[in-house]
Design an enzyme around this catalytic site. Structure first.
Site, PDB file in Angstrom:
ATOM      1  N   TRP A 575       0.705  -1.233   0.021  1.00 20.67           N
ATOM      2  CA  TRP A 575       0.052   0.044   0.048  1.00 20.67           C
ATOM      3  C   TRP A 575       0.787   1.153   0.097  1.00 20.67           C
ATOM      4  O   TRP A 575       0.392   2.345   0.209  1.00 20.67           O
ATOM      5  CB  TRP A 575      -1.065  -0.120   1.261  1.00 20.67           C
ATOM      6  CG  TRP A 575      -2.146  -1.031   1.027  1.00 20.67           C
ATOM      7  CD1 TRP A 575      -2.299  -1.773  -0.062  1.00 20.67           C
ATOM      8  CD2 TRP A 575      -3.013  -1.571   1.816  1.00 20.67           C
ATOM      9  NE1 TRP A 575      -3.150  -2.585   0.068  1.00 20.67           N
ATOM     10  CE2 TRP A 575      -3.913  -2.698   1.342  1.00 20.67           C
ATOM     11  CE3 TRP A 575      -3.426  -1.235   3.169  1.00 20.67           C
ATOM     12  CZ2 TRP A 575      -4.853  -3.222   1.850  1.00 20.67           C
ATOM     13  CZ3 TRP A 575      -4.439  -1.839   3.775  1.00 20.67           C
ATOM     14  CH2 TRP A 575      -5.145  -2.982   3.130  1.00 20.67           C
ATOM     15  N   HIS A 708     -18.744  -4.151   6.819  1.00 22.28           N
ATOM     16  CA  HIS A 708     -18.911  -3.182   5.788  1.00 22.28           C
ATOM     17  C   HIS A 708     -20.532  -2.553   5.745  1.00 22.28           C
ATOM     18  O   HIS A 708     -20.778  -1.654   5.248  1.00 22.28           O
ATOM     19  CB  HIS A 708     -18.754  -3.730   4.278  1.00 22.28           C
ATOM     20  CG  HIS A 708     -17.463  -4.271   4.360  1.00 22.28           C
ATOM     21  ND1 HIS A 708     -16.788  -5.201   4.226  1.00 22.28           N
ATOM     22  CD2 HIS A 708     -16.292  -3.348   3.962  1.00 22.28           C
ATOM     23  CE1 HIS A 708     -15.889  -5.404   4.447  1.00 22.28           C
ATOM     24  NE2 HIS A 708     -15.358  -4.314   4.070  1.00 22.28           N
ATOM     25  N   CYS A 740     -13.507  -7.701  10.373  1.00 24.43           N
ATOM     26  CA  CYS A 740     -12.334  -6.778  10.124  1.00 24.43           C
ATOM     27  C   CYS A 740     -12.545  -5.593  11.036  1.00 24.43           C
ATOM     28  O   CYS A 740     -13.357  -5.828  12.080  1.00 24.43           O
ATOM     29  CB  CYS A 740     -12.309  -6.137   8.602  1.00 24.43           C
ATOM     30  SG  CYS A 740     -11.140  -5.093   8.037  1.00 24.43           S
TER      31      CYS A 740
HETATM   32  C1  MET Z   1      -7.686  -3.756   6.516  1.00 25.60           C
HETATM   33  S1  MET Z   1      -7.442  -4.768   7.824  1.00 25.60           S
HETATM   34  C2  MET Z   1      -7.605  -3.571   9.274  1.00 25.60           C
HETATM   35  C3  MET Z   1      -6.970  -4.162  10.471  1.00 25.60           C
HETATM   36  C4  MET Z   1      -6.939  -3.011  11.531  1.00 25.60           C
HETATM   37  N1  MET Z   1      -6.256  -3.544  12.553  1.00 25.60           N
HETATM   38  C5  MET Z   1      -8.310  -2.607  11.790  1.00 25.60           C
HETATM   39  O1  MET Z   1      -8.905  -2.994  12.647  1.00 25.60           O
HETATM   40  O2  MET Z   1      -8.655  -1.482  11.261  1.00 25.60           O
HETATM   41 ZN    ZN Z   2      -9.521  -6.266   7.624  1.00 28.08          ZN
END
Ligand code: MET
Ligand code: ZN
Length: 769
Positions: A575, A708, A740
């Site tokens: 990234w 999401h 996530c």
């Molecule tokens: C795209 S992965 C994101 C992991 C990060 N530790 C979060 O919780 O935002």
């Molecule tokens: Zn993630």
């Protein structure tokens, strides 16, 4: 005469004009007409700018408000059933990209339509909208033929352009079967789509086009010979139907390899190849085109921000000119400049504060200039070359890109640094003994809501309106609040919430040596969303701890275990804009050493659970399967180097999302983490079966809900998911967590979702094995 050409120009605008107008339209602040006018203005500027840089073939049809693949689907009327009742226009097109939800009104029922799927565009961080095809799919051109309109728009400005179209094979094979057409073999649609391509090309020819660029990026992937046979037939047919057009097939992001075999007798006038990613392919391609075909040389990196070494590029161009003659050679960027920021004109801070580094950069506008300089070079005009050589030499010999201590440390790496002290089963026993947890431990992936207040405080801090101490106090309060909330919810392994992080890579980049940050280096990521990747220009190293204060403070507030939270080396690499003067694997190893030191410091500070996120490990996978192993070897080694310097009792977590794990099971196993949390709520449970068949035996937390969406999942639905997981995962190995991080969500829904999630764990514990 060699031609100076381009494959596509960024559509976001130098000041992200496209994003701004599109988002205003979404907010109901501007009309459809205002949106169109803004686009017309921007396209005109882009064409004029490319012309001013001396390009002789300028693309049209490369503009998009949302995504060019989506535009292409719409142009061919590939519109899924669920959107067809919406009126033709921007609103419908955006709905396809982002879904649409409207509450019921007195006159209208509520609208709730799910977006089309979004996927990563090859190995870039750009996302395209996956075309959905139905078994009885029909194709036709609508009243608005975008490519034709834009060609005419440029023509009216006196600029003769090369229309860009996504080719039929890539269009079909990058798509998927609609839900109502399971098992549809996409290639069977080819006979139906080709007449529409013929019609489009006839219209372009009639409007005065001569060269057209037909993008077939799937030629850089492994293709069975049956697909290449389709390429041969398709292009023989399309070129015969449009005898006045010269077809340039464009490939990029990798080598064409044996897929080149159809080009010779396909009737196409030329082929574009990526010589930045695959310089070794030149000879092979020259040997495999016929003696009238043009070769377009992708010599300027369309995916990075460094100035091109024009002397090197010129040598390659000259080789091609010698073999083919100058009339049969084009020079160009390697791929569309969509993946590069627009212009250096607005990088005022870098220009004044880091003039040395600024001189090494080239964004899209400057890259067009480079194309022209290269063209001049071939024609023996040397003026710009001397200047370029000076800049390249300055970068090569700069004292700021190399750090001998870092280089020595890299040299001294020994295999033991890539190994935990014991194997997982032994570690697991020790870990459970040292820091017991209940069955089905609950945790989160790291971030909690990034509220308006947090963003405001950060903005004030960046502008210097509040000082270090005040900002840090604010962050401490946020951490305390977040810890308290998790305690109330009854979560087992807590996190500090990442309030201090704007972005999971930039946060570390800002704290490491070897990185710089642009003000305006934006590139399109998906829809209207742009990202501004940090730039790695020199040897990366850590000067001091980056996260220890926050983690230790958070741990001091609770008796529960606090998980330290780091971004892994591969994700930092993926990234960022990465220096191109040393191999990516070396940069990755440097990042790994920096993270290794951070892991060691967290452990020293008694943080016994440490998560090293690697959401981007899958997207770095090369396009050709023969290249997978090489990449996975160094990428996994980097993760191991970052994480294995700890005691057996320290629990290393990793997290991955946005991924197809299919291709990388073995690599995941080799990463040897103690706990893996993955995005799973939308996937098929069979993937978990595959984890165990491939020999994954460590602990795992497949996400039980999708972060999401603002929707609050019920305990029951999450419990059902967890029950299904238990068919594949032994009880002692299952963690309960979301997919996530929660940073894009609001606190209300986060509290409700997590409270339901904790209830799932409790219910599971109550049910005896
Ligand atoms: C795209 S992965 C994101 C992991 C990060 N530790 C979060 O919780 O935002
Ligand atoms: Zn993630």
């Amino acid at each position: 005469m060699v031609q100076a050409t381009n494959l596509g120009f960024p559509r976001i605008g130098a000041q992200r004009e496209t994003k701004k107008i599109v988002e205003s339209f979404w907010a109901g602040k501007v009309t459809e007409q205002a949106v169109d006018e803004a686009a017309i203005k921007l396209r005109a500027e882009n064409w004029q700018l490319q012309k001013a840089q001396g390009l002789t073939q300028i693309p049209s049809g490369d503009f998009s408000f949302y995504d060019h693949v989506l535009d292409h689907s719409v142009m061919f009327n590939v519109i899924p059933q669920r959107f067809r009742h919406l009126p033709d226009g921007h609103e419908r097109n955006f709905a396809i990209g982002r879904g649409i939800q409207k509450p019921a009104t007195e006159t209208q029922e509520k609208v709730d339509i799910e977006a089309q799927e979004m996927k990563k565009w090859f190995d870039t961080n750009y996302h395209y909208i996956v075309p959905e095809f139905e078994a009885n799919q029909t194709f036709h051109l609508g009243a608005q033929i975008k490519t034709l309109q834009e060609f005419n728009e440029a023509k009216a400005l006196g600029i003769h352009t090369r229309p860009v179209v996504l080719g039929p094979l890539s269009f079909l094979l990058l798509g998927k079967a609609a839900k109502n057409s399971p098992g549809l073999d996409l290639i069977t649609l080819l006979p139906k789509v080709l007449p529409v391509y013929e019609e489009l090309f006839a219209k372009l020819a009639q409007a005065g086009a001569d060269w057209i660029q037909v993008d077939e990026p799937i030629l850089a992937l492994d293709q069975p010979s049956a697909v290449i046979a389709h390429f041969r037939e398709t292009y023989t047919r399309l070129t015969a139907a449009a005898p006045s057009l010269k077809f340039l097939i464009a490939t990029y992001f990798g080598r064409i390899d044996s897929n080149v075999s159809f080009i010779k007798d396909s009737g196409v006038a030329g082929l574009h190849i990526d010589l930045v990613r695959a310089p070794e392919q030149l000879e092979h391609v020259i040997a495999n085109i016929n003696n009238t075909q043009v070769l377009s040389l992708g010599l300027i990196d369309g995916r990075n921000i460094w100035k091109t070494n024009l002397a090197n590029a010129l040598k390659i161009a000259q080789t091609a000119v010698q073999a083919l003659g100058s009339d049969r050679v084009f020079v160009a960027p390697s791929c569309s400049l969509l993946h590069t920021p627009v212009t250096l004109r607005f990088e005022k801070r870098l220009a004044s504060k880091s003039p040395e580094l600024f001189d090494w950069l080239a964004y899209s506008e400057e890259k067009c200039k480079e194309v022209q300089a290269l063209n001049n070079g071939v024609e023996s005009v040397q003026a710009e070359l001397a200047d370029n050589a000076r800049s390249i030499e300055a970068r090569r010999t700069s004292a700021h890109t190399t750090n001998s201590a870092v280089r020595q440390r890299l040299e001294a790496i020994v295999p033991d640094q890539l190994r935990r002290r014991s194997v997982f089963p032994e570690r697991q026993v020790k870990q459970h003994e040292a820091n017991p947890l209940p069955e089905f431990p609950t945790t989160t992936i790291g971030s909690f809501p990034q509220t308006k207040e947090i963003r405001l405080a950060r903005a004030k801090f960046t502008k210097g309106e509040i000082n270090d101490a005040a900002y840090y106090d604010f962050i401490k309060q946020e951490i305390a609040f977040c810890v308290q909330e998790q305690e109330k919810l009854g979560i087992d392994v807590l996190v500090h919430g990442e309030a201090e992080r704007n972005d999971m890579v930039a946060y570390f980049g800002e704290r490491l040596e070897g990185y710089i940050f642009s003000e305006n280096g934006w590139i399109a990521s998906y829809g209207s969303r742009c990202v501004r990747p940090p730039i790695i220009f020199g040897d990366v190293h850590r000067v001091k701890p980056m996260t220890v204060t926050e983690s230790v403070y958070a741990q001091s507030l609770t008796k529960k275990l606090m998980k330290g939270m780091l971004t892994g080396p591969v994700t930092c690499l993926q990234w960022s804009f990465v220096r191109d003067d040393i191999p990516r694997s070396v940069v990755c190893t440097q990042l790994a050493l920096a993270i290794r030191d951070e892991v060691a410091d967290l452990e020293k500070a008694n943080i016994v659970h440490i998560q090293v996120d690697e959401p981007a490990i899958r997207e770095g996978l090369p396009l050709r399967t023969v290249d997978f192993d090489f990449y996975l070897q160094w990428a996994v080694d980097a993760f191991l180097l970052a994480t294995t310097g700890v005691k057996d009792t320290t629990v290393i977590h990793t997290h991955m999302c946005y991924s197809d794990f299919q291709d990388i099971f073995q690599a995941i196993i080799r990463m040897d983490a103690d706990v893996l949390t993955i995005e799973n709520s939308k996937s098929d449970m069979r993937i978990l079966g595959a984890f165990s068949t491939h020999g994954y035996t460590a602990e795992i937390g497949p996400g039980v809900f999708d972060i999401h969406s603002p929707r609050v999942p019920s305990t029951q639905e999450m419990k059902e998911r967890a029950d299904a997981m238990l068919k594949y995962i032994p009880r002692r190995n299952l963690w309960i967590n979301p997919d996530c991080g929660l940073k894009t969500r609001g606190w209300k829904e986060v509290r409700e979702s997590l409270s339901n999630m904790v209830a799932v764990a409790e219910a599971l514990r109550a049910s005896k094995a």
